[in-house]
Design a protein around this motif. Structure first.
Motif, PDB file in Angstrom:
ATOM      1  N   ARG A  55      44.956   8.706 -47.933  1.00  7.96           N
ATOM      2  CA  ARG A  55      46.502   9.157 -48.106  1.00  7.96           C
ATOM      3  C   ARG A  55      46.646  10.146 -47.009  1.00  7.96           C
ATOM      4  NH1 ARG A  55      47.554   8.967 -54.360  1.00  7.96           N
ATOM      5  NH2 ARG A  55      48.047   6.946 -54.749  1.00  7.96           N
ATOM      6  N   THR A  56      47.431  10.378 -46.063  1.00  6.73           N
ATOM      7  CA  THR A  56      47.591  11.445 -45.116  1.00  6.73           C
ATOM      8  C   THR A  56      48.810  11.926 -45.015  1.00  6.73           C
ATOM      9  OG1 THR A  56      46.516  12.589 -43.123  1.00  6.73           O
ATOM     10  CG2 THR A  56      47.544  10.046 -43.026  1.00  6.73           C
ATOM     11  N   SER A  57      49.250  12.700 -44.117  1.00  2.00           N
ATOM     12  CA  SER A  57      50.421  13.508 -43.917  1.00  2.00           C
ATOM     13  C   SER A  57      50.648  13.966 -42.580  1.00  2.00           C
ATOM     14  CB  SER A  57      50.844  14.345 -44.987  1.00  2.00           C
ATOM     15  OG  SER A  57      50.014  15.582 -44.621  1.00  2.00           O
ATOM     16  N   TRP A  58      51.939  14.081 -42.056  1.00  2.00           N
ATOM     17  CA  TRP A  58      52.546  14.706 -40.842  1.00  2.00           C
ATOM     18  C   TRP A  58      51.643  14.455 -39.601  1.00  2.00           C
ATOM     19  CZ3 TRP A  58      54.910  20.115 -42.225  1.00  2.00           C
ATOM     20  CH2 TRP A  58      55.580  19.925 -43.475  1.00  2.00           C
ATOM     21  N   VAL A  59      51.358  13.119 -39.226  1.00  2.00           N
ATOM     22  CA  VAL A  59      50.373  12.826 -38.118  1.00  2.00           C
ATOM     23  C   VAL A  59      50.890  13.174 -36.784  1.00  2.00           C
ATOM     24  CG1 VAL A  59      49.107  10.940 -37.389  1.00  2.00           C
ATOM     25  CG2 VAL A  59      49.853  10.876 -39.546  1.00  2.00           C
ATOM     26  N   GLY A  61      50.702  19.456 -45.009  1.00  2.00           N
ATOM     27  CA  GLY A  61      49.619  19.468 -44.082  1.00  2.00           C
ATOM     28  C   GLY A  61      49.689  18.766 -42.599  1.00  2.00           C
ATOM     29  N   PRO A  62      50.031  19.334 -41.789  1.00  2.00           N
ATOM     30  CA  PRO A  62      49.838  18.567 -40.270  1.00  2.00           C
ATOM     31  C   PRO A  62      48.778  17.984 -40.127  1.00  2.00           C
ATOM     32  CG  PRO A  62      51.277  20.638 -40.099  1.00  2.00           C
ATOM     33  CD  PRO A  62      50.475  20.662 -41.405  1.00  2.00           C
ATOM     34  N   THR A  63      48.520  16.749 -39.765  1.00  2.00           N
ATOM     35  CA  THR A  63      47.138  16.263 -39.491  1.00  2.00           C
ATOM     36  C   THR A  63      47.053  15.493 -38.075  1.00  2.00           C
ATOM     37  OG1 THR A  63      47.355  15.782 -41.982  1.00  2.00           O
ATOM     38  CG2 THR A  63      45.439  14.769 -40.792  1.00  2.00           C
ATOM     39  N   ALA A  64      46.042  15.781 -37.516  1.00  2.00           N
ATOM     40  CA  ALA A  64      46.013  15.258 -36.193  1.00  2.00           C
ATOM     41  C   ALA A  64      45.271  13.792 -36.410  1.00  2.00           C
ATOM     42  CB  ALA A  64      44.917  16.129 -35.388  1.00  2.00           C
ATOM     43  N   ALA A  65      45.801  13.025 -35.448  1.00  2.00           N
ATOM     44  CA  ALA A  65      45.301  11.562 -35.292  1.00  2.00           C
ATOM     45  C   ALA A  65      44.003  11.369 -35.392  1.00  2.00           C
ATOM     46  CB  ALA A  65      46.182  10.696 -34.462  1.00  2.00           C
ATOM     47  N   ALA A  66      43.521  12.364 -34.280  1.00  2.00           N
ATOM     48  CA  ALA A  66      41.961  12.312 -34.023  1.00  2.00           C
ATOM     49  C   ALA A  66      41.047  12.814 -35.240  1.00  2.00           C
ATOM     50  CB  ALA A  66      41.613  13.281 -32.936  1.00  2.00           C
ATOM     51  N   ASP A  67      41.540  13.502 -36.209  1.00  2.00           N
ATOM     52  CA  ASP A  67      40.919  13.963 -37.284  1.00  2.00           C
ATOM     53  C   ASP A  67      40.968  12.939 -38.443  1.00  2.00           C
ATOM     54  OD1 ASP A  67      40.203  16.466 -36.475  1.00  2.00           O
ATOM     55  OD2 ASP A  67      41.978  17.351 -37.209  1.00  2.00           O
ATOM     56  N   ILE A  68      42.051  12.066 -38.521  1.00  2.00           N
ATOM     57  CA  ILE A  68      42.094  10.853 -39.225  1.00  2.00           C
ATOM     58  C   ILE A  68      41.002   9.794 -38.867  1.00  2.00           C
ATOM     59  CG2 ILE A  68      43.661   9.055 -40.097  1.00  2.00           C
ATOM     60  CD1 ILE A  68      45.839  11.134 -39.739  1.00  2.00           C
ATOM     61  N   ALA A  69      41.095   9.741 -37.394  1.00  2.00           N
ATOM     62  CA  ALA A  69      40.265   8.345 -36.909  1.00  2.00           C
ATOM     63  C   ALA A  69      38.869   8.743 -37.239  1.00  2.00           C
ATOM     64  CB  ALA A  69      40.402   8.462 -35.354  1.00  2.00           C
ATOM     65  N   ARG A  70      38.176  10.101 -37.001  1.00  2.00           N
ATOM     66  CA  ARG A  70      36.987  10.614 -37.427  1.00  2.00           C
ATOM     67  C   ARG A  70      36.918  10.163 -38.964  1.00  2.00           C
ATOM     68  NH1 ARG A  70      37.648  14.368 -33.118  1.00  2.00           N
ATOM     69  NH2 ARG A  70      38.780  15.530 -34.528  1.00  2.00           N
TER      70      ARG A  70
END
Length: 283
Positions: free
Chosen positions: A144-148, A179-188
């Motif tokens: 689960r993540t947020s604000w991509v 929490g804004p979350t970079a797509a690059a961080d999610i990918a990693r």
């Protein structure tokens, strides 16, 4: 990792995965449309991968309110079918979900076992997808993540940069916190999870992952403008002044300790992750 199958080609996370996992097989709508769950499952069975990541979803939050059938096929039925196919093959399945599975009440970060209560169709279909994945058995993980945000597609960073260059004053919602979350961080993160799960069949479950620190949309915008060299006036407004077809959760804070504990993946500082995105957009 070798033998990795990824659903999604054009989304923010899929495009970032393509940068760091060029050897993976990426599947788009031309090969497996997520409105056809059986076709997605069949593709997995035929491909016989070592692991599967689902980076595709129906993310049009407002449109989902009037297109519930499609949202459910893509966000619930297709991931459930993918997870079942992975369970049959004995390979790990990693899926990306959302803070929208919660009702946004209170002011404390939600842990993975917190009570869910989606406010709209998008959140409800994503929650149904989580439950279908768990019911399929096998080895699975839901992130689960947020604000991509990223330099790709449509997102808050790109919108703010455009509006900040066009207007001297902007009104931006300040009572939604997340929490804004970079797509690059999610990918990693999902790549690391898939790799670890392939090596250890005991790993898996539901995890939260979001950028830190938690912030309002208005303050997120202020940082975007600061890093972009823009200086519009930002006026804070409540969500009630910006009505949308789908209600947004006011509290999108996610407690992210479990993913650090189990996968050694720390919570990233979104302000640092924003810098390369701004640089890419400014080039």
């Amino acid at each position: 990792m070798d033998g990795l199958l990824i659903f999604g080609k054009t989304g923010q996370v899929a495009l970032e995965l393509a940068r760091i996992a060029p050897g993976a097989r990426f599947v788009g709508r031309d090969e497996a449309d997520l409105t056809d769950p059986a076709a997605c499952a069949a593709l997995i069975r035929d491909a016989r991968p070592r692991a599967v990541i689902n980076a595709a979803a129906y993310t049009a939050v407002d449109k989902a309110e009037s297109d519930a059938d499609t949202a459910r096929l893509v966000n619930a039925d297709a991931p459930g079918a993918m997870a079942a196919a992975c369970a049959e093959l004995g390979v790990p399945f990693v899926h990306i979900s959302t803070d929208y599975v919660f009702d946004g009440s209170g002011d404390q970060p939600r842990a993975e076992d917190a009570e869910t209560g989606p406010l709209g169709v998008y959140g409800a279909t994503k929650l149904a997808g989580e439950r279908a994945i768990a019911a399929a058995g096998g080895q699975w993980a839901v992130l689960r993540t947020s604000w991509v945000f990223s330099a790709h597609g449509t997102n808050f960073v790109k919108t703010m940069r455009r509006l900040g260059a066009e207007r001297p004053r902007l009104t931006i919602v300040a009572d939604q916190i997340g929490g804004p979350t970079a797509a690059a961080d999610i990918a990693r993160a999902v790549l690391a999870m898939a790799t670890a799960m392939a090596a250890d069949p005991a790993k898996g479950g539901i995890y939260h992952f979001a950028g830190a620190p938690d912030v309002s949309w208005a303050d997120f915008a202020r940082e975007i403008f600061a890093q972009s060299g823009l200086s519009p006036e930002v006026a804070d407004i409540p969500s009630s002044d910006y009505p949308t077809p789908a209600r947004r959760p006011l509290n999108s804070r996610l407690h992210c300790a479990a993913i650090t504990r189990d996968f050694d993946i720390p919570r990233p500082d979104w302000r640092d992750s924003l810098k390369p995105v701004i640089e890419g957009l400014s080039a």
